[in-house]
Design an enzyme around this catalytic site. Sequence first.
Site, PDB file in Angstrom:
ATOM      1  N   TYR A 135     -65.737  10.990  12.828  1.00  0.00           N
ATOM      2  CA  TYR A 135     -66.186   9.885  13.674  1.00  0.00           C
ATOM      3  C   TYR A 135     -67.245  10.335  14.681  1.00  0.00           C
ATOM      4  O   TYR A 135     -68.075   9.540  15.114  1.00  0.00           O
ATOM      5  CB  TYR A 135     -65.007   9.324  14.477  1.00  0.00           C
ATOM      6  CG  TYR A 135     -64.256   8.204  13.816  1.00  0.00           C
ATOM      7  CD1 TYR A 135     -63.629   8.379  12.591  1.00  0.00           C
ATOM      8  CD2 TYR A 135     -64.154   6.959  14.430  1.00  0.00           C
ATOM      9  CE1 TYR A 135     -62.919   7.357  11.998  1.00  0.00           C
ATOM     10  CE2 TYR A 135     -63.438   5.929  13.848  1.00  0.00           C
ATOM     11  CZ  TYR A 135     -62.833   6.128  12.637  1.00  0.00           C
ATOM     12  OH  TYR A 135     -62.120   5.105  12.061  1.00  0.00           O
ATOM     13  N   LYS A 195     -55.865  17.636   4.705  1.00  0.00           N
ATOM     14  CA  LYS A 195     -56.397  17.698   3.338  1.00  0.00           C
ATOM     15  C   LYS A 195     -56.872  19.143   3.156  1.00  0.00           C
ATOM     16  O   LYS A 195     -58.039  19.412   2.813  1.00  0.00           O
ATOM     17  CB  LYS A 195     -57.529  16.671   3.157  1.00  0.00           C
ATOM     18  CG  LYS A 195     -58.004  16.484   1.723  1.00  0.00           C
ATOM     19  CD  LYS A 195     -57.000  15.764   0.825  1.00  0.00           C
ATOM     20  CE  LYS A 195     -57.454  15.814  -0.622  1.00  0.00           C
ATOM     21  NZ  LYS A 195     -56.461  15.254  -1.558  1.00  0.00           N
ATOM     22  N   ASP A 227     -53.161  12.248   0.910  1.00  0.00           N
ATOM     23  CA  ASP A 227     -52.898  11.341  -0.224  1.00  0.00           C
ATOM     24  C   ASP A 227     -51.393  11.206  -0.458  1.00  0.00           C
ATOM     25  O   ASP A 227     -50.876  10.099  -0.682  1.00  0.00           O
ATOM     26  CB  ASP A 227     -53.640  11.792  -1.490  1.00  0.00           C
ATOM     27  CG  ASP A 227     -53.490  13.272  -1.800  1.00  0.00           C
ATOM     28  OD1 ASP A 227     -52.959  14.023  -0.945  1.00  0.00           O
ATOM     29  OD2 ASP A 227     -53.892  13.687  -2.905  1.00  0.00           O
ATOM     30  N   ASP A 251     -56.676   6.710  11.254  1.00  0.00           N
ATOM     31  CA  ASP A 251     -57.152   5.324  11.187  1.00  0.00           C
ATOM     32  C   ASP A 251     -56.545   4.641   9.968  1.00  0.00           C
ATOM     33  O   ASP A 251     -55.992   3.541  10.046  1.00  0.00           O
ATOM     34  CB  ASP A 251     -58.684   5.322  11.101  1.00  0.00           C
ATOM     35  CG  ASP A 251     -59.256   3.922  10.976  1.00  0.00           C
ATOM     36  OD1 ASP A 251     -58.770   3.024  11.692  1.00  0.00           O
ATOM     37  OD2 ASP A 251     -60.178   3.724  10.155  1.00  0.00           O
ATOM     38  N   ASP A 255     -53.044   1.854   9.717  1.00  0.00           N
ATOM     39  CA  ASP A 255     -53.103   0.509   9.130  1.00  0.00           C
ATOM     40  C   ASP A 255     -52.027   0.366   8.062  1.00  0.00           C
ATOM     41  O   ASP A 255     -51.361  -0.661   7.959  1.00  0.00           O
ATOM     42  CB  ASP A 255     -54.477   0.254   8.473  1.00  0.00           C
ATOM     43  CG  ASP A 255     -55.392  -0.579   9.358  1.00  0.00           C
ATOM     44  OD1 ASP A 255     -55.357  -0.383  10.592  1.00  0.00           O
ATOM     45  OD2 ASP A 255     -56.142  -1.417   8.814  1.00  0.00           O
TER      46      ASP A 255
HETATM   47  C1  IPM Z   1     -59.114   1.249  14.999  1.00  0.00           C
HETATM   48  C2  IPM Z   1     -60.347   0.567  14.475  1.00  0.00           C
HETATM   49  C3  IPM Z   1     -61.573   1.319  14.981  1.00  0.00           C
HETATM   50  C4  IPM Z   1     -61.522   2.717  14.413  1.00  0.00           C
HETATM   51  C5  IPM Z   1     -62.928   0.653  14.691  1.00  0.00           C
HETATM   52  C6  IPM Z   1     -62.987  -0.763  15.217  1.00  0.00           C
HETATM   53  C7  IPM Z   1     -64.068   1.455  15.246  1.00  0.00           C
HETATM   54  O1  IPM Z   1     -60.313   0.485  13.090  1.00  0.00           O
HETATM   55  O2  IPM Z   1     -58.971   1.337  16.230  1.00  0.00           O
HETATM   56  O3  IPM Z   1     -58.295   1.671  14.194  1.00  0.00           O
HETATM   57  O4  IPM Z   1     -61.973   2.955  13.289  1.00  0.00           O
HETATM   58  O5  IPM Z   1     -61.012   3.588  15.106  1.00  0.00           O
HETATM   59 MG    MG Z   2     -58.471   1.112  12.249  1.00  0.00          MG
END
Ligand code: IPM
Ligand code: MG
Length: 361
Positions: A135, A195, A227, A251, A255
């Site tokens: 990032y 990884k 993975d 990240d 999710d």
């Molecule tokens: C998160 C989001 C952010 C990230 C984006 C909006 C930049 O997906 O906070 O998880 O990738 O960190």
């Molecule tokens: Mg995110």
Amino acid sequence: MKIAVLPGDGIGTEIVAEAVKVLNTLDLKFEMETALVGGAAYDAYGHPLPEDTLKLAMASDAVLFGAVGDWKYDKLDRPLRPEQAILGLRKNMGLFANFRPAICYEQLVGASSLKPELISGLDILIIRELTGDIYFGQPRGRRIATDGHFPGAEEAFDTMRYSKPEIERIAHVAFQAARKRKAAGSEGRVTSVDKANVLETFQFWKDVVTEVGKEYPDIALDHMYVDNAAMQLVKEPKRFDVVVTGNMFGDILSDEASMLTGSIGMLPSASLNTKSQGLYEPSHGSAPDIAGKGVANPLATILSAAMMLRFSLNQPEAAERIEAAVQKVLSQGLRTGDIWSEGTTKVGTAQMGDAVVKAMR
Ligand code: IPM
Ligand code: MG
């Protein structure tokens, strides 16, 4: 207690309004100041993170953040895109430690796409490093792009990197969190996700985490490739206690983990620096498709406000009061669309916020 309130874009304004309502129900004195961020700030000032917004955030004890982003900004140059606002806040405030708990509320077991027995009682904590990795690698901002894309280019690249101190400090955060959780009855395990079989950066990560782990003999440490971790999260999620990983893997995995709990609309998060200054935001995004309709789930933001009270404002009782109220409204059968199922009562964003306020009283 100074709080910078940054609602941002999309559903951000709606959900943050409910969290503010909840905070104002507490018998505490806050100094809250609101500012524009993300696409909203770009529209008003031509920049997603205006100087004044950053200054306000830096001068506050905590930032209550909504969400940023909208498809209409996809054509902007990368440094001007709404997402840069949150990345800029993280970097400038040094918010390296991102806590993303995935807790499955008993009332919502049925809302997950996984079998109830897999997720019932689930309580795991993902700790994501937030200011390093790919990032924030080298080519950032040096690319020559027009309207955010690369017409005629033959290649594009990003650089993955981590320094030893960056890995050490997030590893300490993870081991300490595992220790705290162990005292409260958890297993006392850190799973470091990497990884290392392919990437130098993550072999280094693994080595450094292993070193730090020696200082925590009471905590079990295991290593897992990303993975495999992605697979194990849906196969046997309760095998995890604390998961620590880099910015990008974190990240993605966070999710994924959110869906174990029924809805991404339930997941709060905290991003902390070394001074316990923090930014608190729901783990979900700005959801432009449902923005302005009053249907978004405000609970992740309300629970983020609770984390803020606990981590940055030293008000653990107030945090518990909010969390108990959220439990109560779920038990009452109130559900926004994302967690609704047959036999429960569908409510909108403001109704949900009002119900939490009522439950607190
Ligand atoms: C998160 C989001 C952010 C990230 C984006 C909006 C930049 O997906 O906070 O998880 O990738 O960190
Ligand atoms: Mg995110």
